[in-house]
Design an enzyme around this catalytic site. Structure first.
Site, PDB file in Angstrom:
ATOM      1  N   ASN A  94       0.871  -1.186   0.000  1.00  0.00           N
ATOM      2  CA  ASN A  94       0.000   0.000   0.000  1.00  0.00           C
ATOM      3  C   ASN A  94       0.896   1.220   0.000  1.00  0.00           C
ATOM      4  OD1 ASN A  94      -1.771   2.070   0.596  1.00  0.00           O
ATOM      5  ND2 ASN A  94      -2.170   1.384   2.709  1.00  0.00           N
ATOM      6  N   TRP A  95       0.949   1.904  -1.143  1.00  0.00           N
ATOM      7  CA  TRP A  95       1.848   3.059  -1.256  1.00  0.00           C
ATOM      8  C   TRP A  95       1.282   4.312  -0.583  1.00  0.00           C
ATOM      9  CZ3 TRP A  95       5.133   3.773  -6.320  1.00  0.00           C
ATOM     10  CH2 TRP A  95       6.046   2.710  -6.409  1.00  0.00           C
ATOM     11  N   LYS A  96       0.009   4.269  -0.194  1.00  0.00           N
ATOM     12  CA  LYS A  96      -0.641   5.448   0.411  1.00  0.00           C
ATOM     13  C   LYS A  96      -0.439   6.665  -0.511  1.00  0.00           C
ATOM     14  CE  LYS A  96       0.076   3.259   4.818  1.00  0.00           C
ATOM     15  NZ  LYS A  96       0.146   3.384   6.255  1.00  0.00           N
ATOM     16  N   HIS A 128      -9.302   0.995   5.208  1.00  0.00           N
ATOM     17  CA  HIS A 128      -7.999   1.182   5.856  1.00  0.00           C
ATOM     18  C   HIS A 128      -8.176   2.127   7.045  1.00  0.00           C
ATOM     19  CE1 HIS A 128      -3.917   2.520   6.615  1.00  0.00           C
ATOM     20  NE2 HIS A 128      -3.525   1.427   6.008  1.00  0.00           N
ATOM     21  N   GLU A 158      -6.584   4.558   8.054  1.00  0.00           N
ATOM     22  CA  GLU A 158      -6.433   5.991   7.761  1.00  0.00           C
ATOM     23  C   GLU A 158      -7.708   6.554   7.135  1.00  0.00           C
ATOM     24  OE1 GLU A 158      -2.696   5.523   5.696  1.00  0.00           O
ATOM     25  OE2 GLU A 158      -1.835   4.920   7.617  1.00  0.00           O
ATOM     26  N   GLY A 167       2.978  -1.139   4.140  1.00  0.00           N
ATOM     27  CA  GLY A 167       3.008   0.273   3.769  1.00  0.00           C
ATOM     28  C   GLY A 167       4.419   0.689   3.406  1.00  0.00           C
ATOM     29  N   GLY A 168       5.111   1.299   4.357  1.00  0.00           N
ATOM     30  CA  GLY A 168       6.439   1.878   4.120  1.00  0.00           C
ATOM     31  C   GLY A 168       7.398   0.976   3.352  1.00  0.00           C
TER      32      GLY A 168
HETATM   33  P1  PGA Z   1       3.198   0.195   7.459  1.00  0.00           P
HETATM   34  O1  PGA Z   1       1.702   0.435   6.912  1.00  0.00           O
HETATM   35  O2  PGA Z   1       3.694  -1.082   6.854  1.00  0.00           O
HETATM   36  O3  PGA Z   1       3.978   1.398   6.984  1.00  0.00           O
HETATM   37  O4  PGA Z   1       3.117   0.104   8.938  1.00  0.00           O
HETATM   38  C1  PGA Z   1       0.804  -0.631   6.781  1.00  0.00           C
HETATM   39  C2  PGA Z   1      -0.514  -0.139   6.229  1.00  0.00           C
HETATM   40  O5  PGA Z   1      -0.983   0.937   6.600  1.00  0.00           O
HETATM   41  O6  PGA Z   1      -1.140  -0.826   5.396  1.00  0.00           O
END
Ligand code: PGA
Length: 256
Positions: free
Chosen positions: A12-14, A99, A101, A235-236
């Site tokens: 997930n690149w956000k 998600h 967020e 994510g990251g």
């Molecule tokens: P993260 O994010 O790996 O940077 O903790 C995970 C996500 O929000 O899907």
């Protein structure tokens, strides 16, 4: 892992990435070899601005491309929103819904998340439905209650193992470098599996359950080795091809 469930490693690149980062998608697409794809599914969800180009880049290989959110309606006066049909039109195959967020920063309720999950299936997309407790909920011992409520409210009644993936992401573990203990991950995933089996019988037994929250190459083997963890949502560490592919390789190794 769960025997007989094909794992999914999803990135997930956000809100990260412009055209100059397409080289990472290309590198990931190249790194998802036939051998790897014989064992696991690999997916990257870039920002929607890169979606169409990313699917074209990944077209000849096994890397799958998804989006990070969708609107519940097909089209209409919803300025700034993107429908599941538009995502499907970009040749994407998956979409994240719910998600944390989105739930926190955009106030999405379980009912909103379920409406998006319904839209995703309507458009032929696999929906990855995200759930997870906050730090306060974990500290007060409410984790399983919260997960049960989110599953009941967010997962549509007709979910099957082929159109639905559940991602368990403790909110306090996202982007923080913190992860739950292996015992806590095992407890949450066993609970989610039991809930899904109770509601969807054999389909629930086969549904993929991902763990997400600070997954990186150094902890991937341990986390992916937990019973009922059928992959990861990253994510990251998905922004760099080397890190993402290292996690994919850890998953392949666990497949034996
Ligand atoms: P993260 O994010 O790996 O940077 O903790 C995970 C996500 O929000 O899907």
């Amino acid at each position: 892992m769960t025997p007989d469930i094909r794992p999914l490693v999803a990135g997930n690149w956000k809100m990260n990435g412009t055209r100059e980062n397409l080289d990472q998608i290309k590198a990931i697409a190249d790194g998802v070899t036939e051998d790897m794809a014989a064992r696991i599914d690999a997916l990257i969800c870039p920002p929607v601005t890169l979606l169409y180009v990313a699917t074209a880049l990944a077209e000849d290989g096994a890397l799958q491309i998804g989006a990070q959110d969708c609107h519940s309606e097909k089209s209409g006066a919803f300025t700034g929103d993107v429908s599941a049909e538009m995502i499907s039109d970009c040749q994407a195959s998956h979409v994240l819904v719910g998600h944390s967020e989105r739930r926190t920063l955009h106030g999405e309720s379980d009912a909103d998340v379920q409406a998006k999950a319904v839209a995703a299936r309507r458009a032929g997309l696999v929906r990855i439905i995200c759930i997870g407790e906050t730090e306060a909920e974990r500290k007060s011992g409410a984790t399983l209650d919260v997960l049960g409520r989110q599953l009941a409210g967010s997962v549509p009644d007709d979910a099957t193992a082929s159109d639905t993936v559940i991602a368990y992401e403790p909110v306090w573990a996202i982007g923080t470098g913190l992860t739950p203990t292996i015992t806590d991950v095992a407890e949450a995933h066993a609970f989610i599996r039991a809930e899904m089996e109770q509601r969807f019988a054999g389909e629930g037994a086969k549904m993929r359950l991902l763990y997400g929250g600070s997954v990186k190459p150094s902890n991937a083997t341990e986390l992916l080795g937990v019973t009922h963890v059928d992959g990861a949502l990253i994510g990251g560490a998905s922004l760099k091809a080397d890190d993402f592919l290292a996690i994919c390789n850890a998953c392949v190794s666990l497949q034996g």
